[in-house]
Design a protein around this motif. Structure first.
Motif, mmCIF file in Angstrom:
data_model
loop_
_atom_site.group_PDB
_atom_site.id
_atom_site.type_symbol
_atom_site.label_atom_id
_atom_site.label_comp_id
_atom_site.label_asym_id
_atom_site.label_seq_id
_atom_site.Cartn_x
_atom_site.Cartn_y
_atom_site.Cartn_z
ATOM 1 N N GLU A 153 107.131 66.602 -49.728
ATOM 2 C CA GLU A 153 107.762 67.474 -48.735
ATOM 3 C C GLU A 153 107.601 68.961 -49.037
ATOM 4 N N ARG A 154 106.967 69.291 -50.150
ATOM 5 C CA ARG A 154 106.837 70.688 -50.554
ATOM 6 C C ARG A 154 105.359 71.078 -50.637
ATOM 7 N N LEU A 155 104.997 72.156 -49.970
ATOM 8 C CA LEU A 155 103.631 72.661 -49.980
ATOM 9 C C LEU A 155 103.559 73.900 -50.859
ATOM 10 N N LEU A 156 102.696 73.869 -51.866
ATOM 11 C CA LEU A 156 102.503 75.007 -52.753
ATOM 12 C C LEU A 156 101.173 75.670 -52.423
ATOM 13 N N ILE A 157 101.219 76.934 -52.075
ATOM 14 C CA ILE A 157 100.020 77.723 -51.789
ATOM 15 C C ILE A 157 99.799 78.689 -52.946
ATOM 16 N N LEU A 158 98.598 78.676 -53.520
ATOM 17 C CA LEU A 158 98.280 79.527 -54.667
ATOM 18 C C LEU A 158 97.126 80.455 -54.301
ATOM 19 N N PRO A 159 97.427 81.658 -53.822
ATOM 20 C CA PRO A 159 96.360 82.609 -53.499
ATOM 21 C C PRO A 159 95.690 83.116 -54.783
ATOM 22 N N GLU A 160 94.400 83.305 -54.708
ATOM 23 C CA GLU A 160 93.690 83.926 -55.821
ATOM 24 C C GLU A 160 93.475 85.397 -55.497
ATOM 25 N N ALA A 161 93.688 86.254 -56.483
ATOM 26 C CA ALA A 161 93.512 87.693 -56.267
ATOM 27 C C ALA A 161 92.092 87.993 -55.795
ATOM 28 N N LEU A 162 91.933 89.115 -55.123
ATOM 29 C CA LEU A 162 90.661 89.434 -54.476
ATOM 30 C C LEU A 162 89.551 89.790 -55.462
ATOM 31 N N SER A 163 89.896 90.311 -56.627
ATOM 32 C CA SER A 163 88.876 90.723 -57.597
ATOM 33 C C SER A 163 88.600 89.571 -58.551
ATOM 34 N N ARG A 164 87.565 88.782 -58.247
ATOM 35 C CA ARG A 164 87.241 87.596 -59.033
ATOM 36 C C ARG A 164 86.075 87.872 -59.969
ATOM 37 N N TYR A 165 86.088 87.202 -61.097
ATOM 38 C CA TYR A 165 84.967 87.257 -62.035
ATOM 39 C C TYR A 165 85.031 86.012 -62.909
ATOM 40 N N THR A 166 83.962 85.766 -63.633
ATOM 41 C CA THR A 166 83.885 84.592 -64.485
ATOM 42 C C THR A 166 83.655 85.016 -65.925
ATOM 43 N N LEU A 167 84.507 84.540 -66.808
ATOM 44 C CA LEU A 167 84.294 84.768 -68.231
ATOM 45 C C LEU A 167 83.226 83.807 -68.725
ATOM 46 N N PRO A 168 82.261 84.297 -69.500
ATOM 47 C CA PRO A 168 81.203 83.406 -69.983
ATOM 48 C C PRO A 168 81.733 82.402 -70.994
ATOM 49 N N ASP A 169 80.911 81.398 -71.264
ATOM 50 C CA ASP A 169 81.272 80.411 -72.280
ATOM 51 C C ASP A 169 81.551 81.100 -73.597
ATOM 52 N N GLY A 170 82.636 80.711 -74.244
ATOM 53 C CA GLY A 170 82.943 81.214 -75.580
ATOM 54 C C GLY A 170 82.675 80.140 -76.606
ATOM 55 N N SER A 171 82.928 80.465 -77.835
ATOM 56 C CA SER A 171 82.668 79.517 -78.909
ATOM 57 C C SER A 171 83.615 78.323 -78.843
ATOM 58 N N ASP A 172 84.808 78.546 -78.282
ATOM 59 C CA ASP A 172 85.781 77.456 -78.247
ATOM 60 C C ASP A 172 86.320 77.169 -76.852
ATOM 61 N N GLN A 173 85.815 77.884 -75.818
ATOM 62 C CA GLN A 173 86.312 77.666 -74.462
ATOM 63 C C GLN A 173 85.149 77.680 -73.477
ATOM 64 N N PRO A 174 85.205 76.836 -72.434
ATOM 65 C CA PRO A 174 84.159 76.864 -71.399
ATOM 66 C C PRO A 174 84.336 78.077 -70.497
ATOM 67 N N ALA A 175 83.307 78.355 -69.706
ATOM 68 C CA ALA A 175 83.398 79.447 -68.735
ATOM 69 C C ALA A 175 84.539 79.172 -67.767
ATOM 70 N N SER A 176 85.232 80.228 -67.350
ATOM 71 C CA SER A 176 86.365 80.045 -66.442
ATOM 72 C C SER A 176 86.439 81.194 -65.456
ATOM 73 N N ASP A 177 86.875 80.857 -64.238
ATOM 74 C CA ASP A 177 87.071 81.870 -63.204
ATOM 75 C C ASP A 177 88.394 82.575 -63.424
ATOM 76 N N ARG A 178 88.383 83.881 -63.299
ATOM 77 C CA ARG A 178 89.585 84.691 -63.429
ATOM 78 C C ARG A 178 89.665 85.635 -62.230
ATOM 79 N N ALA A 179 90.821 86.238 -62.041
ATOM 80 C CA ALA A 179 90.979 87.212 -60.964
ATOM 81 C C ALA A 179 92.105 88.169 -61.318
ATOM 82 N N MET A 180 91.997 89.399 -60.833
ATOM 83 C CA MET A 180 93.069 90.367 -61.052
ATOM 84 C C MET A 180 93.454 90.988 -59.722
#
Length: 225
Positions: free
Chosen positions: A52-79
């Motif tokens: 019965e509950r709808l959750l909307i999660l807007p992503e900020a307009l300024s998007r970028y992707t952090l490259p693969d790190g030594s211990d983490q995969p690439a991930s999308d971020r936004a500010m």
């Protein structure tokens, strides 16, 4: 050389937990923190994901992707905003959020109540949007809220409609800068708002952790005074 601005349409991305439709009784619009993957906020809200509950999660307009790190995969971020363009970025975000809210609510039953939850730097975005628009919402939740020096927080809070506000601070040491809930609570009450403070530990949130025991008749009922 002088900078200039022009307003142009943008393609924004958002995510949802649930689907709009006649069965929806509550809509939550949830804003992520600065540089936070939307999936990370969604993981914190998984307990609120009910039919019965709808959750909307807007992503900020300024998007970028952090490259693969030594211990983490690439991930999308936004500010949500850059330090040297806060006013313009907040205005753009408000236009975006208002359009998204209108589109969402048009697909839900008339009068469906809306809660706005804002995490970290999402708090200033939410407050600016709600202060500058005619958005019909029932409750604002400011979770580990972070406000930049400008715009002035007290002036911003004074412009908000008089709706209930829940301040949620965290007990984790890593969030100490965001955990000054009492100061934010004081500013809200000074601006005339009905505001309460609760504390929670990091991890998936519950209605109780957000200061609400249940949702009744479209309104959240506080579990504590």
């Amino acid at each position: 050389m002088q900078p200039a601005t022009i307003i142009t349409p943008r393609t924004a991305r958002f995510f949802s937990l649930g689907e709009p439709g006649p069965a929806i009784q509550h809509v939550w619009i949830c804003l992520h923190d600065h540089d936070q993957p939307v999936a990370e906020l969604a993981a914190q809200l998984v307990n609120l994901d009910t039919p019965e509950r709808l959750l909307i999660l807007p992503e900020a307009l300024s998007r970028y992707t952090l490259p693969d790190g030594s211990d983490q995969p690439a991930s999308d971020r936004a500010m949500w905003f850059a330090p040297n363009s806060i006013a313009d970025d907040l205005a753009d975000s408000a236009t975006y959020l208002q359009a998204l809210a209108a589109q969402t609510l048009a697909a839900c039953p008339a009068g469906t109540p809306v809660t706005v939850l804002a995490y970290g730097h999402g708090a200033v975005v939410a407050c600016h949007w709600l202060a500058e628009s005619n958005m019909a919402y029932q409750r604002l939740v400011l979770y580990a809220a972070v406000f930049p020096p400008l715009p002035d927080r007290r002036n911003l809070l004074a412009g908000l409609p008089l709706r209930p506000v829940q301040v949620v601070a965290t007990t984790a040491d890593v969030f100490t800068p965001e955990a000054d809930g009492p100061a934010l609570l004081q500013d809200l009450r000074a601006a005339g708002h009905t505001a309460r403070l609760s504390y929670t530990e990091p991890g998936p949130l519950t209605l109780a952790a957000l200061g609400a025991g249940r949702e009744e008749g479209g309104l959240l009922t506080s579990a504590t005074a």
